[in-house]
Design a protein around this motif. Sequence first.
Motif, PDB file in Angstrom:
ATOM      1  N   MET A   1      12.401 -25.700  33.687  1.00  0.00           N
ATOM      2  CA  MET A   1      11.535 -26.754  33.147  1.00  0.00           C
ATOM      3  C   MET A   1      12.320 -28.051  32.975  1.00  0.00           C
ATOM      4  O   MET A   1      12.335 -28.667  31.927  1.00  0.00           O
ATOM      5  CB  MET A   1      10.932 -26.332  31.812  1.00  0.00           C
ATOM      6  N   SER A   2      13.024 -28.488  34.019  1.00  0.00           N
ATOM      7  CA  SER A   2      13.830 -29.700  33.923  1.00  0.00           C
ATOM      8  C   SER A   2      12.973 -30.924  34.235  1.00  0.00           C
ATOM      9  O   SER A   2      13.076 -31.531  35.300  1.00  0.00           O
ATOM     10  CB  SER A   2      15.022 -29.615  34.873  1.00  0.00           C
ATOM     11  N   HIS A   3      12.109 -31.265  33.319  1.00  0.00           N
ATOM     12  CA  HIS A   3      11.291 -32.451  33.465  1.00  0.00           C
ATOM     13  C   HIS A   3      10.939 -32.983  32.083  1.00  0.00           C
ATOM     14  O   HIS A   3      11.142 -32.315  31.069  1.00  0.00           O
ATOM     15  CB  HIS A   3      10.025 -32.148  34.271  1.00  0.00           C
ATOM     16  N   LEU A   4      10.423 -34.199  32.063  1.00  0.00           N
ATOM     17  CA  LEU A   4       9.963 -34.828  30.831  1.00  0.00           C
ATOM     18  C   LEU A   4       8.445 -34.842  30.853  1.00  0.00           C
ATOM     19  O   LEU A   4       7.835 -35.209  31.860  1.00  0.00           O
ATOM     20  CB  LEU A   4      10.493 -36.266  30.743  1.00  0.00           C
ATOM     21  N   GLU A   5       7.847 -34.454  29.739  1.00  0.00           N
ATOM     22  CA  GLU A   5       6.391 -34.416  29.663  1.00  0.00           C
ATOM     23  C   GLU A   5       5.924 -34.933  28.310  1.00  0.00           C
ATOM     24  O   GLU A   5       6.457 -34.542  27.271  1.00  0.00           O
ATOM     25  CB  GLU A   5       5.885 -32.994  29.888  1.00  0.00           C
ATOM     26  N   VAL A   6       4.981 -35.841  28.321  1.00  0.00           N
ATOM     27  CA  VAL A   6       4.315 -36.260  27.087  1.00  0.00           C
ATOM     28  C   VAL A   6       2.874 -35.778  27.167  1.00  0.00           C
ATOM     29  O   VAL A   6       2.226 -35.889  28.208  1.00  0.00           O
ATOM     30  CB  VAL A   6       4.399 -37.785  26.871  1.00  0.00           C
ATOM     31  N   VAL A   7       2.403 -35.223  26.062  1.00  0.00           N
ATOM     32  CA  VAL A   7       1.107 -34.546  26.056  1.00  0.00           C
ATOM     33  C   VAL A   7       0.220 -35.127  24.962  1.00  0.00           C
ATOM     34  O   VAL A   7       0.536 -35.034  23.771  1.00  0.00           O
ATOM     35  CB  VAL A   7       1.281 -33.031  25.829  1.00  0.00           C
ATOM     36  N   ASP A   8      -0.872 -35.783  25.377  1.00  0.00           N
ATOM     37  CA  ASP A   8      -1.923 -36.245  24.465  1.00  0.00           C
ATOM     38  C   ASP A   8      -1.359 -37.094  23.318  1.00  0.00           C
ATOM     39  O   ASP A   8      -1.656 -36.858  22.147  1.00  0.00           O
ATOM     40  CB  ASP A   8      -2.702 -35.047  23.922  1.00  0.00           C
ATOM     41  N   ILE A   9      -0.534 -38.076  23.678  1.00  0.00           N
ATOM     42  CA  ILE A   9       0.103 -38.922  22.670  1.00  0.00           C
ATOM     43  C   ILE A   9      -0.891 -39.956  22.137  1.00  0.00           C
ATOM     44  O   ILE A   9      -1.531 -40.691  22.905  1.00  0.00           O
ATOM     45  CB  ILE A   9       1.332 -39.651  23.250  1.00  0.00           C
ATOM     46  N   ARG A  10      -0.985 -40.003  20.815  1.00  0.00           N
ATOM     47  CA  ARG A  10      -1.812 -41.010  20.140  1.00  0.00           C
ATOM     48  C   ARG A  10      -0.964 -41.745  19.115  1.00  0.00           C
ATOM     49  O   ARG A  10      -0.157 -41.136  18.415  1.00  0.00           O
ATOM     50  CB  ARG A  10      -3.016 -40.355  19.447  1.00  0.00           C
ATOM     51  N   LYS A  11      -1.166 -43.067  19.047  1.00  0.00           N
ATOM     52  CA  LYS A  11      -0.436 -43.869  18.078  1.00  0.00           C
ATOM     53  C   LYS A  11      -1.294 -45.032  17.612  1.00  0.00           C
ATOM     54  O   LYS A  11      -1.894 -45.740  18.426  1.00  0.00           O
ATOM     55  CB  LYS A  11       0.869 -44.408  18.692  1.00  0.00           C
ATOM     56  N   ARG A  12      -1.317 -45.204  16.283  1.00  0.00           N
ATOM     57  CA  ARG A  12      -2.062 -46.295  15.668  1.00  0.00           C
ATOM     58  C   ARG A  12      -1.120 -47.114  14.796  1.00  0.00           C
ATOM     59  O   ARG A  12      -0.309 -46.566  14.054  1.00  0.00           O
ATOM     60  CB  ARG A  12      -3.204 -45.723  14.815  1.00  0.00           C
ATOM     61  N   PHE A  13      -1.219 -48.428  14.912  1.00  0.00           N
ATOM     62  CA  PHE A  13      -0.512 -49.335  14.009  1.00  0.00           C
ATOM     63  C   PHE A  13      -1.563 -50.040  13.172  1.00  0.00           C
ATOM     64  O   PHE A  13      -2.293 -50.900  13.683  1.00  0.00           O
ATOM     65  CB  PHE A  13       0.331 -50.349  14.783  1.00  0.00           C
ATOM     66  N   ARG A  54       7.485 -42.583  15.905  1.00  0.00           N
ATOM     67  CA  ARG A  54       6.887 -41.246  15.853  1.00  0.00           C
ATOM     68  C   ARG A  54       5.396 -41.343  16.165  1.00  0.00           C
ATOM     69  O   ARG A  54       4.683 -42.164  15.596  1.00  0.00           O
ATOM     70  CB  ARG A  54       7.101 -40.622  14.474  1.00  0.00           C
ATOM     71  N   ALA A  55       4.938 -40.496  17.058  1.00  0.00           N
ATOM     72  CA  ALA A  55       3.519 -40.467  17.409  1.00  0.00           C
ATOM     73  C   ALA A  55       2.695 -39.918  16.254  1.00  0.00           C
ATOM     74  O   ALA A  55       3.180 -39.124  15.441  1.00  0.00           O
ATOM     75  CB  ALA A  55       3.308 -39.611  18.659  1.00  0.00           C
ATOM     76  N   ASP A  56       1.445 -40.329  16.187  1.00  0.00           N
ATOM     77  CA  ASP A  56       0.531 -39.770  15.187  1.00  0.00           C
ATOM     78  C   ASP A  56       0.139 -38.342  15.562  1.00  0.00           C
ATOM     79  O   ASP A  56      -0.072 -37.494  14.689  1.00  0.00           O
ATOM     80  CB  ASP A  56      -0.717 -40.643  15.065  1.00  0.00           C
ATOM     81  N   SER A  57       0.041 -38.094  16.859  1.00  0.00           N
ATOM     82  CA  SER A  57      -0.249 -36.740  17.336  1.00  0.00           C
ATOM     83  C   SER A  57       0.209 -36.638  18.785  1.00  0.00           C
ATOM     84  O   SER A  57       0.480 -37.645  19.448  1.00  0.00           O
ATOM     85  CB  SER A  57      -1.741 -36.418  17.225  1.00  0.00           C
ATOM     86  N   GLY A  58       0.297 -35.406  19.271  1.00  0.00           N
ATOM     87  CA  GLY A  58       0.770 -35.162  20.618  1.00  0.00           C
ATOM     88  C   GLY A  58       2.202 -34.637  20.617  1.00  0.00           C
ATOM     89  O   GLY A  58       2.837 -34.510  19.564  1.00  0.00           O
ATOM     90  N   ARG A  59       2.710 -34.336  21.815  1.00  0.00           N
ATOM     91  CA  ARG A  59       4.040 -33.738  21.935  1.00  0.00           C
ATOM     92  C   ARG A  59       4.856 -34.436  23.008  1.00  0.00           C
ATOM     93  O   ARG A  59       4.328 -34.955  23.978  1.00  0.00           O
ATOM     94  CB  ARG A  59       3.930 -32.255  22.298  1.00  0.00           C
ATOM     95  N   VAL A  60       6.181 -34.414  22.818  1.00  0.00           N
ATOM     96  CA  VAL A  60       7.138 -34.844  23.830  1.00  0.00           C
ATOM     97  C   VAL A  60       8.035 -33.652  24.127  1.00  0.00           C
ATOM     98  O   VAL A  60       8.681 -33.108  23.223  1.00  0.00           O
ATOM     99  CB  VAL A  60       8.001 -36.034  23.346  1.00  0.00           C
ATOM    100  N   VAL A  61       8.090 -33.238  25.385  1.00  0.00           N
ATOM    101  CA  VAL A  61       8.861 -32.058  25.790  1.00  0.00           C
ATOM    102  C   VAL A  61       9.814 -32.472  26.904  1.00  0.00           C
ATOM    103  O   VAL A  61       9.419 -33.160  27.852  1.00  0.00           O
ATOM    104  CB  VAL A  61       7.940 -30.926  26.279  1.00  0.00           C
ATOM    105  N   PHE A  62      11.072 -32.052  26.780  1.00  0.00           N
ATOM    106  CA  PHE A  62      12.062 -32.372  27.808  1.00  0.00           C
ATOM    107  C   PHE A  62      12.955 -31.173  28.058  1.00  0.00           C
ATOM    108  O   PHE A  62      13.556 -30.625  27.135  1.00  0.00           O
ATOM    109  CB  PHE A  62      12.909 -33.570  27.373  1.00  0.00           C
ATOM    110  N   ALA A  63      13.022 -30.764  29.320  1.00  0.00           N
ATOM    111  CA  ALA A  63      13.879 -29.651  29.741  1.00  0.00           C
ATOM    112  C   ALA A  63      13.658 -28.416  28.876  1.00  0.00           C
ATOM    113  O   ALA A  63      14.613 -27.723  28.516  1.00  0.00           O
ATOM    114  CB  ALA A  63      15.337 -30.069  29.723  1.00  0.00           C
ATOM    115  N   GLY A  64      12.404 -28.166  28.548  1.00  0.00           N
ATOM    116  CA  GLY A  64      12.055 -26.983  27.761  1.00  0.00           C
ATOM    117  C   GLY A  64      12.200 -27.144  26.268  1.00  0.00           C
ATOM    118  O   GLY A  64      11.895 -26.213  25.517  1.00  0.00           O
ATOM    119  N   HIS A  65      12.654 -28.305  25.796  1.00  0.00           N
ATOM    120  CA  HIS A  65      12.834 -28.554  24.366  1.00  0.00           C
ATOM    121  C   HIS A  65      11.706 -29.435  23.844  1.00  0.00           C
ATOM    122  O   HIS A  65      11.394 -30.471  24.443  1.00  0.00           O
ATOM    123  CB  HIS A  65      14.166 -29.249  24.096  1.00  0.00           C
ATOM    124  N   ASP A  66      11.108 -29.041  22.740  1.00  0.00           N
ATOM    125  CA  ASP A  66      10.107 -29.876  22.083  1.00  0.00           C
ATOM    126  C   ASP A  66      10.844 -30.952  21.284  1.00  0.00           C
ATOM    127  O   ASP A  66      11.521 -30.656  20.293  1.00  0.00           O
ATOM    128  CB  ASP A  66       9.223 -29.032  21.159  1.00  0.00           C
TER     129      ASP A  66
END
Length: 246
Positions: A1-13, A54-66
């Motif tokens: 899983m050597s990739h970068l993935e962002v999943v359903d990222i939401r951010k409000r200011f 920091r995102a309000d919701s969602g995930r950042v995953v890189f090389a298998g690490h959350d």
Amino acid sequence: MSHLEVVDIRKRFGGLEVLHGVSMRAEMGRVTALIGPNGAGKSTLANIISGYVRADSGRVVFAGHDLTRKRVHQRAALGLGRTFQNLELFHGMSVAENVTLGRYRSARLRWFTGPGRHDAPAVTEALRTLTLADQRDQDVGSLSFGRAKMVEPARVVVAEPSMIVMDEPAAGLTSARKAAFGHWIRGLLSPTTGVVLIEHDMQLIMSVSDYIYVLDHGVLIADGTPDEVRRNDKVREAYLGTGEEA
């Protein structure tokens, strides 16, 4: 899983939602571009990926690490590098000293000071490939803007990251320097190294990118190869222009 993935990222200011459920994936060995008009949310997403926001919701995953709850230095230790839209350099220090600071991530450099630290092969190579070798002993504050823009990419690569997020690294460069910089970016790629490139220069984007994501007002409106994005009507309308302008 050597990739970068962002999943359903939401951010409000405050009352403004700047990212609306954005997902994207960046693979090793490829330049993955993120484009869009000013205010689209590109830099905010880069800051979320690298841990400065920091995102309000969602995930950042890189090389298998959350990475979602990890701090900036923890993400760097896992191989995530970052350059910034604005120059983030240490004035009063030489070009070589600024670049050598990137070696802190490596256990091979325990202390910044000491004989030969600024002559480490990785530092010398970064200065050479980014045409900074002749300025290595100059105070970074004395450089022209174009030269100064190259110091931060050099500092990032000596840390030997496996994924580099670059936020408008070519802004302000001449056309010739942009072309050379694009060639340098492609030279970074390997089966264990990838690049996420945020840039407004469409000629550079189209020439170096393998895959492109397009944001508009915090919404992902398109993704695909450069040819697919170039032909996308939504992209042409939101960012590239229409008709002869495109």
